[in-house]
Enzyme design. Structure first.
Site, PDB file in Angstrom:
ATOM      1  N   ASP A  13       1.063  -1.013  -0.092  1.00  0.00           N
ATOM      2  CA  ASP A  13      -0.016   0.055   0.022  1.00  0.00           C
ATOM      3  C   ASP A  13       0.850   1.357   0.091  1.00  0.00           C
ATOM      4  O   ASP A  13       0.557   2.269   0.637  1.00  0.00           O
ATOM      5  CB  ASP A  13      -1.049   0.031   0.961  1.00  0.00           C
ATOM      6  CG  ASP A  13      -1.879  -1.158   1.253  1.00  0.00           C
ATOM      7  OD1 ASP A  13      -2.154  -1.747   0.174  1.00  0.00           O
ATOM      8  OD2 ASP A  13      -2.263  -1.642   2.359  1.00  0.00           O
ATOM      9  N   LYS A  16       1.832   2.458  -5.021  1.00  0.00           N
ATOM     10  CA  LYS A  16       2.367   1.842  -6.414  1.00  0.00           C
ATOM     11  C   LYS A  16       1.443   2.160  -7.545  1.00  0.00           C
ATOM     12  O   LYS A  16       1.756   2.686  -8.623  1.00  0.00           O
ATOM     13  CB  LYS A  16       2.548   0.266  -6.240  1.00  0.00           C
ATOM     14  CG  LYS A  16       3.461  -0.052  -5.072  1.00  0.00           C
ATOM     15  CD  LYS A  16       3.549  -1.721  -4.859  1.00  0.00           C
ATOM     16  CE  LYS A  16       2.269  -2.040  -4.503  1.00  0.00           C
ATOM     17  NZ  LYS A  16       1.949  -1.964  -2.895  1.00  0.00           N
ATOM     18  N   LYS A  18      -0.866   4.749  -7.806  1.00  0.00           N
ATOM     19  CA  LYS A  18      -0.541   5.898  -8.485  1.00  0.00           C
ATOM     20  C   LYS A  18       0.567   5.961  -9.387  1.00  0.00           C
ATOM     21  O   LYS A  18       0.359   6.606 -10.361  1.00  0.00           O
ATOM     22  CB  LYS A  18      -0.743   6.758  -7.306  1.00  0.00           C
ATOM     23  CG  LYS A  18      -0.340   8.379  -7.459  1.00  0.00           C
ATOM     24  CD  LYS A  18      -0.107   9.377  -6.667  1.00  0.00           C
ATOM     25  CE  LYS A  18       0.582  10.472  -7.235  1.00  0.00           C
ATOM     26  NZ  LYS A  18       0.367  11.826  -6.507  1.00  0.00           N
ATOM     27  N   GLY A  40      -4.566  -4.190  -3.948  1.00  0.00           N
ATOM     28  CA  GLY A  40      -5.667  -3.340  -3.971  1.00  0.00           C
ATOM     29  C   GLY A  40      -4.926  -1.907  -4.464  1.00  0.00           C
ATOM     30  O   GLY A  40      -4.297  -1.445  -3.546  1.00  0.00           O
ATOM     31  N   HIS A  41      -4.702  -1.680  -5.797  1.00  0.00           N
ATOM     32  CA  HIS A  41      -4.275  -0.523  -6.341  1.00  0.00           C
ATOM     33  C   HIS A  41      -5.230   0.739  -6.539  1.00  0.00           C
ATOM     34  O   HIS A  41      -5.973   0.547  -7.343  1.00  0.00           O
ATOM     35  CB  HIS A  41      -3.225  -0.994  -7.364  1.00  0.00           C
ATOM     36  CG  HIS A  41      -2.335  -1.974  -7.024  1.00  0.00           C
ATOM     37  ND1 HIS A  41      -1.248  -2.332  -7.827  1.00  0.00           N
ATOM     38  CD2 HIS A  41      -1.891  -2.421  -5.784  1.00  0.00           C
ATOM     39  CE1 HIS A  41      -0.402  -2.930  -7.205  1.00  0.00           C
ATOM     40  NE2 HIS A  41      -0.753  -3.309  -5.756  1.00  0.00           N
ATOM     41  N   ARG A 144       1.673 -29.066  -7.011  1.00  0.00           N
ATOM     42  CA  ARG A 144       1.635 -29.490  -8.452  1.00  0.00           C
ATOM     43  C   ARG A 144       0.446 -30.567  -8.663  1.00  0.00           C
ATOM     44  O   ARG A 144      -0.276 -30.564  -9.634  1.00  0.00           O
ATOM     45  CB  ARG A 144       2.968 -30.187  -9.183  1.00  0.00           C
ATOM     46  CG  ARG A 144       3.925 -29.277  -9.431  1.00  0.00           C
ATOM     47  CD  ARG A 144       5.148 -29.785  -9.270  1.00  0.00           C
ATOM     48  NE  ARG A 144       5.592 -30.164  -8.036  1.00  0.00           N
ATOM     49  CZ  ARG A 144       6.505 -31.427  -7.705  1.00  0.00           C
ATOM     50  NH1 ARG A 144       7.278 -31.691  -8.571  1.00  0.00           N
ATOM     51  NH2 ARG A 144       6.773 -31.649  -6.605  1.00  0.00           N
ATOM     52  N   GLN A 226       1.864  -5.883  -3.353  1.00  0.00           N
ATOM     53  CA  GLN A 226       2.481  -5.848  -2.072  1.00  0.00           C
ATOM     54  C   GLN A 226       3.502  -5.105  -1.594  1.00  0.00           C
ATOM     55  O   GLN A 226       3.888  -4.438  -2.676  1.00  0.00           O
ATOM     56  CB  GLN A 226       2.645  -7.574  -1.482  1.00  0.00           C
ATOM     57  CG  GLN A 226       1.285  -8.433  -1.420  1.00  0.00           C
ATOM     58  CD  GLN A 226       0.711  -8.764  -2.642  1.00  0.00           C
ATOM     59  OE1 GLN A 226       1.799  -9.448  -3.410  1.00  0.00           O
ATOM     60  NE2 GLN A 226      -0.494  -8.588  -2.967  1.00  0.00           N
TER      61      GLN A 226
HETATM   62  P1  GDP Z   1      -1.040   0.676  -3.507  1.00  0.00           P
HETATM   63  O1  GDP Z   1      -1.545  -1.021  -3.018  1.00  0.00           O
HETATM   64  O2  GDP Z   1       0.521   0.585  -3.249  1.00  0.00           O
HETATM   65  O3  GDP Z   1      -1.193   0.773  -4.896  1.00  0.00           O
HETATM   66  O4  GDP Z   1      -1.724   1.681  -2.693  1.00  0.00           O
HETATM   67  P2  GDP Z   1      -3.172   1.683  -2.136  1.00  0.00           P
HETATM   68  O5  GDP Z   1      -3.722   2.155  -3.082  1.00  0.00           O
HETATM   69  O6  GDP Z   1      -3.609   0.340  -1.299  1.00  0.00           O
HETATM   70  O7  GDP Z   1      -3.113   2.753  -0.684  1.00  0.00           O
HETATM   71  C1  GDP Z   1      -2.459   4.000  -1.056  1.00  0.00           C
HETATM   72  C2  GDP Z   1      -3.587   4.972  -0.763  1.00  0.00           C
HETATM   73  O8  GDP Z   1      -3.045   6.233  -0.879  1.00  0.00           O
HETATM   74  C3  GDP Z   1      -4.541   5.022  -2.195  1.00  0.00           C
HETATM   75  O9  GDP Z   1      -5.939   5.493  -1.629  1.00  0.00           O
HETATM   76  C4  GDP Z   1      -4.105   6.523  -2.949  1.00  0.00           C
HETATM   77  O10 GDP Z   1      -5.187   7.136  -3.684  1.00  0.00           O
HETATM   78  C5  GDP Z   1      -3.432   7.324  -1.927  1.00  0.00           C
HETATM   79  N1  GDP Z   1      -2.413   8.247  -2.371  1.00  0.00           N
HETATM   80  C6  GDP Z   1      -1.478   7.898  -3.194  1.00  0.00           C
HETATM   81  N2  GDP Z   1      -0.630   9.051  -3.054  1.00  0.00           N
HETATM   82  C7  GDP Z   1      -0.842   9.776  -2.053  1.00  0.00           C
HETATM   83  C8  GDP Z   1      -0.253  10.895  -1.421  1.00  0.00           C
HETATM   84  O11 GDP Z   1       0.681  11.482  -1.852  1.00  0.00           O
HETATM   85  N3  GDP Z   1      -1.162  11.714  -0.348  1.00  0.00           N
HETATM   86  C9  GDP Z   1      -1.910  11.006  -0.142  1.00  0.00           C
HETATM   87  N4  GDP Z   1      -2.604  11.631   0.945  1.00  0.00           N
HETATM   88  N5  GDP Z   1      -2.742   9.901  -0.317  1.00  0.00           N
HETATM   89  C10 GDP Z   1      -2.054   9.399  -1.605  1.00  0.00           C
HETATM   90  P1  IMO Z   2      -1.006  -4.076  -2.286  1.00  0.00           P
HETATM   91  O1  IMO Z   2      -0.817  -4.557  -3.663  1.00  0.00           O
HETATM   92  C1  IMO Z   2      -0.892  -4.742   2.146  1.00  0.00           C
HETATM   93  C2  IMO Z   2      -0.916  -8.602   3.541  1.00  0.00           C
HETATM   94  C3  IMO Z   2      -2.120  -9.255   4.463  1.00  0.00           C
HETATM   95  C4  IMO Z   2      -1.282 -10.160   5.157  1.00  0.00           C
HETATM   96  C5  IMO Z   2      -0.293 -10.846   4.645  1.00  0.00           C
HETATM   97  C6  IMO Z   2      -0.428 -12.193   3.953  1.00  0.00           C
HETATM   98  O2  IMO Z   2      -2.219  -3.532  -2.306  1.00  0.00           O
HETATM   99  O3  IMO Z   2       0.021  -3.264  -1.421  1.00  0.00           O
HETATM  100  P2  IMO Z   2      -2.289 -12.779   1.973  1.00  0.00           P
HETATM  101  O4  IMO Z   2      -3.819 -12.250   1.568  1.00  0.00           O
HETATM  102  O5  IMO Z   2      -1.459 -12.166   0.717  1.00  0.00           O
HETATM  103  O6  IMO Z   2      -2.033 -14.312   2.132  1.00  0.00           O
HETATM  104  O7  IMO Z   2      -1.960 -12.081   3.281  1.00  0.00           O
HETATM  105  O8  IMO Z   2       0.024  -9.761   3.449  1.00  0.00           O
HETATM  106  N1  IMO Z   2      -1.194  -8.198   2.136  1.00  0.00           N
HETATM  107  C7  IMO Z   2      -1.354  -6.871   1.785  1.00  0.00           C
HETATM  108  N2  IMO Z   2      -0.783  -5.707   2.500  1.00  0.00           N
HETATM  109  N3  IMO Z   2      -0.949  -4.542   0.741  1.00  0.00           N
HETATM  110  C8  IMO Z   2      -1.172  -5.381   0.014  1.00  0.00           C
HETATM  111  O9  IMO Z   2      -1.215  -5.431  -1.373  1.00  0.00           O
HETATM  112  C9  IMO Z   2      -1.247  -6.952   0.603  1.00  0.00           C
HETATM  113  N4  IMO Z   2      -1.559  -7.964   0.260  1.00  0.00           N
HETATM  114  C10 IMO Z   2      -1.560  -8.889   1.124  1.00  0.00           C
HETATM  115  O10 IMO Z   2      -2.734  -8.196   4.951  1.00  0.00           O
HETATM  116  O11 IMO Z   2      -0.906  -9.646   6.448  1.00  0.00           O
HETATM  117 MG    MG Z   3      -3.211  -1.715  -1.881  1.00  0.00          MG
END
Ligand code: GDP
Ligand code: IMO
Ligand code: MG
Length: 440
Positions: A13, A16, A18, A40-41, A144, A226
């Protein structure tokens, strides 16, 4: 050589999605190569918010081909839902989305098993998975005997395979849960045969296509899911995900030679978050953590769980930046810390009274790690509207510089909000290539 990777260097999170969306204009292909619906991106374009689980974040740019390659585990109903949601919102999803027939399929029994296993305490805690069947699906892939690949769903013996597997999986789930579990082979087969038809136009062998692209020097962007601390081999095992989510997983998950990757962008938040169980030395389970959670809206994109929040951990990120071969850093969420008068950064750990700079290999040691903090002055100014690096407050500039020094990599990108426009490129070449898009 044409390959750039975007890798999260913390526990996921890092924003990535963005960054990938923003960089996409300069690439012909965007590749998701590991993980699955646990990711979840989020991509924000004006007032539109897109949440992507399997589909590469390049999908919002019409010129780009989006590939899902063999290292991914695919949940058919989830990706079909993603496709239909995007189409409903006017986004084209057709021959610009290609899925490898080698990806492994998350079957209903994997979801069931993830729910049961997630109750199990390991090393004193629950792993706290996303319940998307990721671990059981990857386990079957490696084992497998009980795996289903997407290509299997188009074979004449698919029904037979399901019938055979449901018998074994019923036994397994019944013994794990202690109650009788029944799986309806006929219904599962009908459902998955339908998914196969719906996905057919996207399914192909992406491997030769990607190798052709590499050899033709086409520009390829690899989108990690991740974060590197969740890497199955190099992360905080067993509190990790089941794939290689650090930079080392790009070549194996996508099917390109490692020499095809010439630039790795390490994405970091200017603080740390974690969802699920496992040690987190700089966690602030207090009003500071709550402040970051509120300001950063730190709730899971996939599960909605509140994310655990804490200070930036330079010991952990120095390790993952080295492991992932990071070229430069993209520092996100600078706006989130804007109200704090002082900001702490962990520069070393103390374990059993001894100061260490290397990230421990065992979670027991990481649990005992006491962070050694350096305190930096906050900037106490809203930075979300700033669009030139030179206009940032002095203390914010100092913070950015210090992070770069501690990690041993330059900071090339700074993000001050979720929107494309809220991005600054510190490097002149990056600003030339991407700056226009960010402001368009
Ligand atoms: P990812 O999984 O790495 O793609 O990240 P997520 O989407 O799960 O979480 C990032 C969150 O931060 C999202 O809700 C974005 O819209 C938000 N976001 C991205 N860049 C920024 C920033 O510079 N500032 C703030 N406040 N939010 C941001
Ligand atoms: P993005 O791509 C944050 C975490 C789960 C748990 C561990 C194992 O959005 O950054 P799993 O379901 O993969 O077996 O869970 O990994 N986890 C993440 N935490 N962002 C993610 O993806 C994650 N994908 C898995 O919360 O601790
Ligand atoms: Mg995410």
């Amino acid at each position: 050589m044409p390959g750039t990777c975007v890798i999260g260097l913390q526990w996921g999170d890092e924003a990535k999605g963005k960054l990938v969306d923003l960089l996409t204009s300069d690439f012909e292909l965007v590749v998701r190569y590991q993980g699955g619906a646990n990711a979840g991106h989020t991509v924000v374009v004006g007032d539109q918010v897109y949440k992507l689980h399997h589909i590469p974040s390049g999908i919002l740019n019409e010129q780009v081909k989006n590939l899902i390659t063999p290292g991914v585990v695919l949940n058919p109903p989830t990706i079909l839902q993603e496709i239909s949601t995007l189409r409903d919102r006017g986004i084209r999803v057709a021959d610009n989305l290609l899925i490898s027939d080698r990806v492994h399929v998350v079957m209903p029994w994997h979801l069931h098993e993830d729910r049961i296993q997630n109750q199990v305490v390991v090393e004193g805690e629950n792993i706290g998975t996303t319940l998307r069947g990721i671990g059981p699906c990857y386990r079957d892939k490696v084992g497998r005997h009980s795996a289903v690949r997407l290509g299997d769903m188009y074979r004449p013996d698919f029904r037979e395979k399901i019938e055979h597997l449901t018998v074994a999986k019923q036994q397994l789930l019944s013994s794990l849960s202690g109650e009788a579990v029944t799986l309806d082979a006929g219904q599962i087969h009908r459902e998955f045969a339908q998914y196969a038809e719906q996905l057919r136009e996207h399914v192909t062998d992406t491997t030769p296509m990607l190798l052709d692209a590499v050899e033709a020097n086409r520009r390829i962007l690899f989108e990690g899911a991740q974060g590197a601390l969740l890497d199955i081999d190099h992360g905080t095992y067993p509190f990790v995900t089941s794939s290689n989510s650090s930079g080392v997983g790009v070549a194996s998950g996508s099917g390109v030679p490692a020499s095809a990757i010439n630039r790795v962008i390490g994405v970091i938040k200017c603080y740390t978050t974690r969802v699920g169980g496992g040690p987190f030395p700089t966690e602030q389970d207090n009003e500071v953590g709550q402040h970051i959670r509120d300001r950063g809206n730190e709730y899971g994109t996939t599960t909605g769980r509140p994310r655990r929040c804490g200070w930036f951990d330079a010991v952990a990120v120095r390790y993952t930046a080295r492991l992932s071969g990071v070229t430069f850093l993209s520092l996100m969420m600078l706006d989130v810390l804007c109200e704090l008068s002082e900001i702490q950064v962990c520069v070393a750990y103390k374990i059993d009274g001894k100061e260490v700079g290397d990230f421990p290999s065992h979670v027991d040691d990481l649990r005992r790690a006491e962070p050694v903090y350096e305190t930096l002055p906050g900037w106490q100014q809203d930075v979300s509207e700033i669009d030139r690096p030179e206009d940032l407050p002095e203390n914010a500039k100092r913070y950015i510089q210090r992070i770069g020094e501690l990690i041993g990599r330059p900071v090339g990108v700074v993000s001050v909000g979720p929107d494309r426009a809220q991005t600054m490129f510190l490097d002149a070449e990056l600003a030339e290539t991407y700056g226009k898009l960010a402001r368009s």
